[in-house]
Design a protein around this motif. Sequence first.
Motif, PDB file in Angstrom:
ATOM      1  N   PRO A   1       0.780  -1.238   0.000  1.00 32.94           N
ATOM      2  CA  PRO A   1       0.000   0.000   0.000  1.00 32.94           C
ATOM      3  C   PRO A   1       0.816   1.296   0.000  1.00 32.94           C
ATOM      4  O   PRO A   1       0.750   2.073  -0.955  1.00 32.94           O
ATOM      5  CB  PRO A   1      -0.835  -0.114   1.280  1.00 32.94           C
ATOM      6  CG  PRO A   1      -0.784  -1.547   1.677  1.00 32.94           C
ATOM      7  CD  PRO A   1       0.532  -2.054   1.194  1.00 32.94           C
ATOM      8  N   ARG A   2       1.599   1.518   1.055  1.00 35.61           N
ATOM      9  CA  ARG A   2       2.320   2.786   1.180  1.00 35.61           C
ATOM     10  C   ARG A   2       3.281   2.673   2.349  1.00 35.61           C
ATOM     11  O   ARG A   2       3.247   1.698   3.120  1.00 35.61           O
ATOM     12  CB  ARG A   2       1.349   3.941   1.398  1.00 35.61           C
ATOM     13  CG  ARG A   2       0.559   3.890   2.713  1.00 35.61           C
ATOM     14  CD  ARG A   2      -0.120   5.213   2.941  1.00 35.61           C
ATOM     15  NE  ARG A   2      -0.991   5.255   4.105  1.00 35.61           N
ATOM     16  CZ  ARG A   2      -0.593   5.464   5.358  1.00 35.61           C
ATOM     17  NH1 ARG A   2       0.710   5.553   5.624  1.00 35.61           N
ATOM     18  NH2 ARG A   2      -1.469   5.546   6.349  1.00 35.61           N
ATOM     19  N   PRO A   3       4.163   3.676   2.540  1.00 39.92           N
ATOM     20  CA  PRO A   3       5.058   3.655   3.702  1.00 39.92           C
ATOM     21  C   PRO A   3       4.271   3.530   5.005  1.00 39.92           C
ATOM     22  O   PRO A   3       3.198   4.116   5.169  1.00 39.92           O
ATOM     23  CB  PRO A   3       5.768   5.015   3.614  1.00 39.92           C
ATOM     24  CG  PRO A   3       5.744   5.344   2.162  1.00 39.92           C
ATOM     25  CD  PRO A   3       4.436   4.827   1.656  1.00 39.92           C
ATOM     26  N   GLY A   4       4.807   2.738   5.915  1.00 40.13           N
ATOM     27  CA  GLY A   4       4.143   2.521   7.186  1.00 40.13           C
ATOM     28  C   GLY A   4       3.147   1.390   7.166  1.00 40.13           C
ATOM     29  O   GLY A   4       2.561   1.055   8.201  1.00 40.13           O
ATOM     30  N   ARG A   5       2.931   0.780   6.007  1.00 40.27           N
ATOM     31  CA  ARG A   5       1.990  -0.327   5.879  1.00 40.27           C
ATOM     32  C   ARG A   5       2.734  -1.569   5.395  1.00 40.27           C
ATOM     33  O   ARG A   5       3.865  -1.489   4.919  1.00 40.27           O
ATOM     34  CB  ARG A   5       0.870   0.018   4.911  1.00 40.27           C
ATOM     35  CG  ARG A   5       0.009   1.205   5.344  1.00 40.27           C
ATOM     36  CD  ARG A   5      -0.922   0.817   6.484  1.00 40.27           C
ATOM     37  NE  ARG A   5      -1.921   1.843   6.739  1.00 40.27           N
ATOM     38  CZ  ARG A   5      -1.794   2.831   7.613  1.00 40.27           C
ATOM     39  NH1 ARG A   5      -0.656   2.946   8.300  1.00 40.27           N
ATOM     40  NH2 ARG A   5      -2.755   3.710   7.807  1.00 40.27           N
ATOM     41  N   THR A   6       2.065  -2.701   5.491  1.00 43.01           N
ATOM     42  CA  THR A   6       2.644  -3.960   5.022  1.00 43.01           C
ATOM     43  C   THR A   6       1.851  -4.480   3.834  1.00 43.01           C
ATOM     44  O   THR A   6       0.705  -4.067   3.591  1.00 43.01           O
ATOM     45  CB  THR A   6       2.633  -5.018   6.138  1.00 43.01           C
ATOM     46  OG1 THR A   6       1.286  -5.242   6.560  1.00 43.01           O
ATOM     47  CG2 THR A   6       3.482  -4.570   7.315  1.00 43.01           C
ATOM     48  N   ILE A   7       2.455  -5.402   3.104  1.00 46.98           N
ATOM     49  CA  ILE A   7       1.780  -6.025   1.958  1.00 46.98           C
ATOM     50  C   ILE A   7       0.552  -6.761   2.474  1.00 46.98           C
ATOM     51  O   ILE A   7       0.615  -7.484   3.463  1.00 46.98           O
ATOM     52  CB  ILE A   7       2.737  -6.978   1.231  1.00 46.98           C
ATOM     53  CG1 ILE A   7       3.910  -6.183   0.631  1.00 46.98           C
ATOM     54  CG2 ILE A   7       2.019  -7.752   0.135  1.00 46.98           C
ATOM     55  CD1 ILE A   7       5.026  -7.033   0.078  1.00 46.98           C
ATOM     56  N   THR A   8      -0.561  -6.566   1.770  1.00 43.77           N
ATOM     57  CA  THR A   8      -1.821  -7.105   2.251  1.00 43.77           C
ATOM     58  C   THR A   8      -2.727  -7.492   1.097  1.00 43.77           C
ATOM     59  O   THR A   8      -2.500  -7.083  -0.044  1.00 43.77           O
ATOM     60  CB  THR A   8      -2.539  -6.063   3.140  1.00 43.77           C
ATOM     61  OG1 THR A   8      -3.691  -6.649   3.746  1.00 43.77           O
ATOM     62  CG2 THR A   8      -2.974  -4.867   2.325  1.00 43.77           C
ATOM     63  N   VAL A   9      -3.751  -8.285   1.412  1.00 38.59           N
ATOM     64  CA  VAL A   9      -4.812  -8.600   0.452  1.00 38.59           C
ATOM     65  C   VAL A   9      -6.035  -7.799   0.858  1.00 38.59           C
ATOM     66  O   VAL A   9      -6.447  -7.836   2.027  1.00 38.59           O
ATOM     67  CB  VAL A   9      -5.130 -10.108   0.450  1.00 38.59           C
ATOM     68  CG1 VAL A   9      -6.330 -10.388  -0.465  1.00 38.59           C
ATOM     69  CG2 VAL A   9      -3.923 -10.909  -0.010  1.00 38.59           C
ATOM     70  N   THR A  10      -6.608  -7.069  -0.089  1.00 39.32           N
ATOM     71  CA  THR A  10      -7.757  -6.223   0.208  1.00 39.32           C
ATOM     72  C   THR A  10      -8.691  -6.192  -0.986  1.00 39.32           C
ATOM     73  O   THR A  10      -8.394  -6.780  -2.037  1.00 39.32           O
ATOM     74  CB  THR A  10      -7.285  -4.796   0.564  1.00 39.32           C
ATOM     75  OG1 THR A  10      -8.389  -4.039   1.052  1.00 39.32           O
ATOM     76  CG2 THR A  10      -6.695  -4.099  -0.651  1.00 39.32           C
TER      77      THR A  10
END
Length: 354
Positions: A329-338
Motif C-alpha cells: 500500500p504505502r510507507p508505514g503499511r505492510t503487503i496485504t490482500v484487500t
Amino acid sequence: MGTGRRGLIAAVVTAVCAVTVPAAPGTAFAEPGPTPPAATASDEDLEAVRDELDRLYRAAAVATDEYNAAEEEARRRSAELAELARRITEGQEELDRLEDRAGAAARAQYRTGGLPDEARLVLSDDPRQFLDGTGRVLQGQRATKGLIAERDRTQQDLRTYAADASAGRKRLEADRRAKRTAREEVERRIAAAEELESELEREERERLERLEREAAQRAQTAWLGSGVLEGAAGEASAQGRKAVEFATAQVGKPYRWGAEGPAAYDCSGLTSRAWASAGLAVPRTSQQQWEQLRHVDVRDMRPGDLIVYFPDASHVGMYVGDGEVVHAPRPGRTITVTGAGTMPILGVVRPDAT
C-alpha cells in the motif's frame, strides 16, 4: 473539539499543503507555527487529515515511480557503457593486429615489388617465372589493400564507440541527477505525511485507521454493487498462478519505496518481481506497466492481471480473484490482500497476454 486542537490540525494540514504543490528549486517552505494546546479532533477533522495523507502518499508514489524509472535507466546506461568499453578494448586489440599485418604486408610488397614490370621482365631469366611472380605480387597488393581498408573501418568503429561512450556517460549522469531529485522528493513527501500523523494522539490515530477501513469498505461495496464482476470467471494462466503465489507469499512484509525484495517491496516492485518469478519480465514502474502491457476489460480480468489505480497510474496491485487484490500500500503499511475496488481503478493490464 477545543479551538487549540482544531488549530493544530488546521495548521498542520495547511503547512503540509505547501509541500504537496510542486515548487521551483530553492523555494522555501514555511515551518508550522507553535503547537497549541491539545484537544480531541472530530471525525470531520480526521477526514481532512486522511484526505491530506492520501494526497501526500500518492505524491510520494508518483515520485517513487520517477525514482524507479531513473534507476532502471541508469542501470541500462551502465550496461551499455560496459558493452561499449568491451567493444573499444576488443577493437583496439584488433586494430593493433591489423596495423602489424598491414605493416608487414607493405614491407614485403616493397621488397618484392619495387621495380617496374618492364625492368623485372628484362632482368628475368624465365618469363614464365616472372608471370607467376607478378600474379603473386598482385595478390599481395590486393591483400594489403584489404588489410588497410579493414584497419580503417576498425578505426572508424573505435571513433564511433568512443563518441557513443561519451554521450552515454552524459546521459547516465543526467539519469543519476533525476534519480537524486526523485529521491529527495519521495523523502520530503513521506516526511511531511509522517509529521502530520505524528501530531495525532494515539486515540486519534486509531480512529483515523478506522475511518480508512470504513472508507475502503464503502468503496469496495459500491464497486461490487455496480455488477462489474457479474459473470466474470476468468481462470489464471499457469504463469499467472505462479505470480499470484509469489505475491501472496509476501503478505506481511513492509512497504519500502524503491524496494524490489526480498525483505520489502514498493507496489510495482512487488508486481514486477512476482511476474519475474513466473518467468516473465514486466516493466518496473506502475506507469510503465500501464503504458506497455496489454489492457483488458475489468470484466475479463483473471488472477495474475495487474490493476492500475488513480488517473496518474501511481499505484498497482495484482488481482488474486474473488474481487481482491494483493498490493504493497504505502510507507508505514505492510503487503496485504484487500478489496480490488477500494481505490479508484484506472484499468487492468495483462502481462502474459498472447
